[in-house]
Design an enzyme around this catalytic site. Structure first.
Site, PDB file in Angstrom:
ATOM      1  N   PHE A   1      10.710   6.906   2.501  1.00  0.00           N
ATOM      2  CA  PHE A   1      10.470   5.878   1.483  1.00  0.00           C
ATOM      3  C   PHE A   1       9.653   6.505   0.370  1.00  0.00           C
ATOM      4  O   PHE A   1       8.608   7.100   0.626  1.00  0.00           O
ATOM      5  CB  PHE A   1       9.707   4.690   2.090  1.00  0.00           C
ATOM      6  CG  PHE A   1      10.567   3.830   2.969  1.00  0.00           C
ATOM      7  CD1 PHE A   1      10.946   4.271   4.227  1.00  0.00           C
ATOM      8  CD2 PHE A   1      11.007   2.588   2.533  1.00  0.00           C
ATOM      9  CE1 PHE A   1      11.763   3.494   5.040  1.00  0.00           C
ATOM     10  CE2 PHE A   1      11.825   1.802   3.337  1.00  0.00           C
ATOM     11  CZ  PHE A   1      12.200   2.260   4.591  1.00  0.00           C
TER      12      PHE A   1
ATOM     13  N   GLU B   1       1.513   1.432  11.496  1.00  0.00           N
ATOM     14  CA  GLU B   1       1.044   2.434  12.466  1.00  0.00           C
ATOM     15  C   GLU B   1       0.377   1.749  13.662  1.00  0.00           C
ATOM     16  O   GLU B   1       0.526   2.191  14.808  1.00  0.00           O
ATOM     17  CB  GLU B   1       0.072   3.419  11.802  1.00  0.00           C
ATOM     18  CG  GLU B   1      -0.384   4.530  12.736  1.00  0.00           C
ATOM     19  CD  GLU B   1      -1.193   5.600  12.018  1.00  0.00           C
ATOM     20  OE1 GLU B   1      -0.603   6.617  11.597  1.00  0.00           O
ATOM     21  OE2 GLU B   1      -2.418   5.418  11.871  1.00  0.00           O
TER      22      GLU B   1
ATOM     23  N   HIS C   1      -1.145  12.097  16.682  1.00  0.00           N
ATOM     24  CA  HIS C   1      -1.846  12.119  15.394  1.00  0.00           C
ATOM     25  C   HIS C   1      -2.782  13.333  15.272  1.00  0.00           C
ATOM     26  O   HIS C   1      -3.513  13.644  16.201  1.00  0.00           O
ATOM     27  CB  HIS C   1      -2.647  10.818  15.255  1.00  0.00           C
ATOM     28  CG  HIS C   1      -3.077  10.517  13.857  1.00  0.00           C
ATOM     29  ND1 HIS C   1      -4.120  11.178  13.259  1.00  0.00           N
ATOM     30  CD2 HIS C   1      -2.597   9.643  12.947  1.00  0.00           C
ATOM     31  CE1 HIS C   1      -4.277  10.701  12.018  1.00  0.00           C
ATOM     32  NE2 HIS C   1      -3.357   9.773  11.809  1.00  0.00           N
TER      33      HIS C   1
ATOM     34  N   LYS D   1       5.010   5.877  -7.555  1.00  0.00           N
ATOM     35  CA  LYS D   1       4.715   7.273  -7.885  1.00  0.00           C
ATOM     36  C   LYS D   1       5.013   8.238  -6.736  1.00  0.00           C
ATOM     37  O   LYS D   1       4.930   9.459  -6.919  1.00  0.00           O
ATOM     38  CB  LYS D   1       3.251   7.407  -8.300  1.00  0.00           C
ATOM     39  CG  LYS D   1       2.939   6.710  -9.617  1.00  0.00           C
ATOM     40  CD  LYS D   1       1.465   6.804  -9.951  1.00  0.00           C
ATOM     41  CE  LYS D   1       1.166   6.118 -11.279  1.00  0.00           C
ATOM     42  NZ  LYS D   1      -0.293   5.924 -11.451  1.00  0.00           N
TER      43      LYS D   1
END
Ligand SMILES: *[C@@H]1O[C@H](CO)[C@@H](O)[C@H](O)[C@H]1NC(C)=O
Ligand SMILES: *[C@@H]1O[C@H](CO)[C@@H](O)[C@H](O)[C@H]1NC(C)=O
Length: 314
Positions: free
Chosen positions: A81, A263, A193, A85
């Site tokens: 995605f 998340e 992570h 910007k």
């Protein structure tokens, strides 16, 4: 006679060196190091308590893995995605993927963006395709994050069923620096992570308010998974995205937003639906210049950025 023998030996030796001995046109045999039952990396865990492999450098033979998966003519759908910007990250993402991500496999990238006109031209290699899908402008980054699950769910239903074998959903503000290949394929795949791989679970940044569907109690949880990358079979990822989309909308109806949005919900999902394969933080690292003892190779990292400048709202 002797000379002919030595020429033959050099040729045979060369073939062994190159890894492949062609027996005939159809069958070929790969020469590789004998697997060792007793030796392996001892500085990291290579398997979860539910017996899912954790993928680390040194624990797989990439040529062997490629030779197994290449027989199946797989297509790997890969979504990113790039809203607002974030389109500035597309070029590096795609160009580095061309170099490191499922090289030699069929890869179909799906890029969701509200600004197709600002997506730069990137030359894609053979068997690699980019499809750009325009999506409406969203004004809060939290909403962008929330809507991803829904978009992925729809893409799998409407587009991928007959067109892909596996799917990976990746963040676009990232870059590949090392191999990300068939060793990552599995039914349901999560990435550990990079900041929370070595801390007690009560310090994981799970959603801790019982009012949220993403709630996980302090004494629960396995690993803290990155929201920046997950994947698996179409069926399993469809179930994941549908479930997370439902849980996100229940939270929204109750006016609660989980601390790390999707998340948080992904972590809850993986607690209840254990991944069949885990990728070590090599597959989502903190930046190319950051070092840590267990990280022998940085394969994929997020790209440093100024959130204040790039997000539409704080
Ligand atoms: C491999 O898959 C692609 C896309 O699904 C298909 O177009 C192609 O014909 C397949 N090739 C072989 C050798 O089966
Ligand atoms: C593209 O895929 C075809 C099989 O469908 C294969 O024969 C060819 O070698 C692939 N090309 C590359 C560059 O991987």
């Amino acid at each position: 006679m002797l000379a002919r023998h030595s020429v033959l030996m050099v040729v045979v030796f060369g073939m062994v060196l190159s890894g492949l001995i062609y027996l005939n046109n159809i069958q070929c045999r790969l020469v590789y190091k004998q697997p060792d039952v007793l030796a392996g990396r001892t500085d990291v865990a290579s398997v979860s308590p539910w017996s899912a492999p954790i993928i680390w450098e040194g624990n797989f033979d990439s040529a062997l893995i490629d030779s197994i998966y290449k027989q199946h003519n797989l297509t790997i759908a890969t979504t990113v995605f790039a809203m607002g910007k974030y389109t500035r990250f597309v070029k590096d993402f795609l160009e580095s993927a061309e170099e490191h991500y499922f090289v030699g496999f069929r890869v179909h990238f799906y890029l969701f963006t509200d600004q197709p006109e600002s997506v730069p031209e990137v030359k894609m290699g053979e068997n690699r395709t980019l499809t750009i899908q325009k999506v409406p402008v969203l004004n809060r980054w939290q909403d962008i994050s929330m809507s991803r699950m829904e978009k992925l769910e729809k893409l799998i239903e409407t587009e991928l069923a007959s067109k892909a074998d596996y799917i990976f959903c990746l963040d676009v503000d990232t870059k590949f620096y090392g191999r990300w290949g068939a060793e990552t394929l599995g039914r349901l795949v999560g990435v550990i992570h990079p900041y929370l791989y070595n801390v007690p679970r009560n310090q994981f940044t799970y959603e801790r308010r019982p009012a949220s569907k993403a709630y996980i109690a302090a004494e629960e949880g396995d690993y803290y998974y990155a929201g920046a990358a997950f994947g698996g079979s179409l069926e399993d990822v469809h179930h994941l995205t549908r479930t997370c989309r439902e849980q996100l909308s229940i939270d929204a109806a109750n006016s609660i937003e989980a601390v790390w949005q999707e998340e948080s919900h992904l972590n809850k999902y993986f607690l209840l639906n254990k991944p069949s394969k885990l990728l070590s933080p090599e597959y989502m690292w903190r930046g190319i210049s950051e070092q840590a003892a267990p990280i022998k190779i940085v394969r994929f990292t997020n790209v440093p950025k100024n959130y204040a400048e790039i997000r539409p709202n704080p």
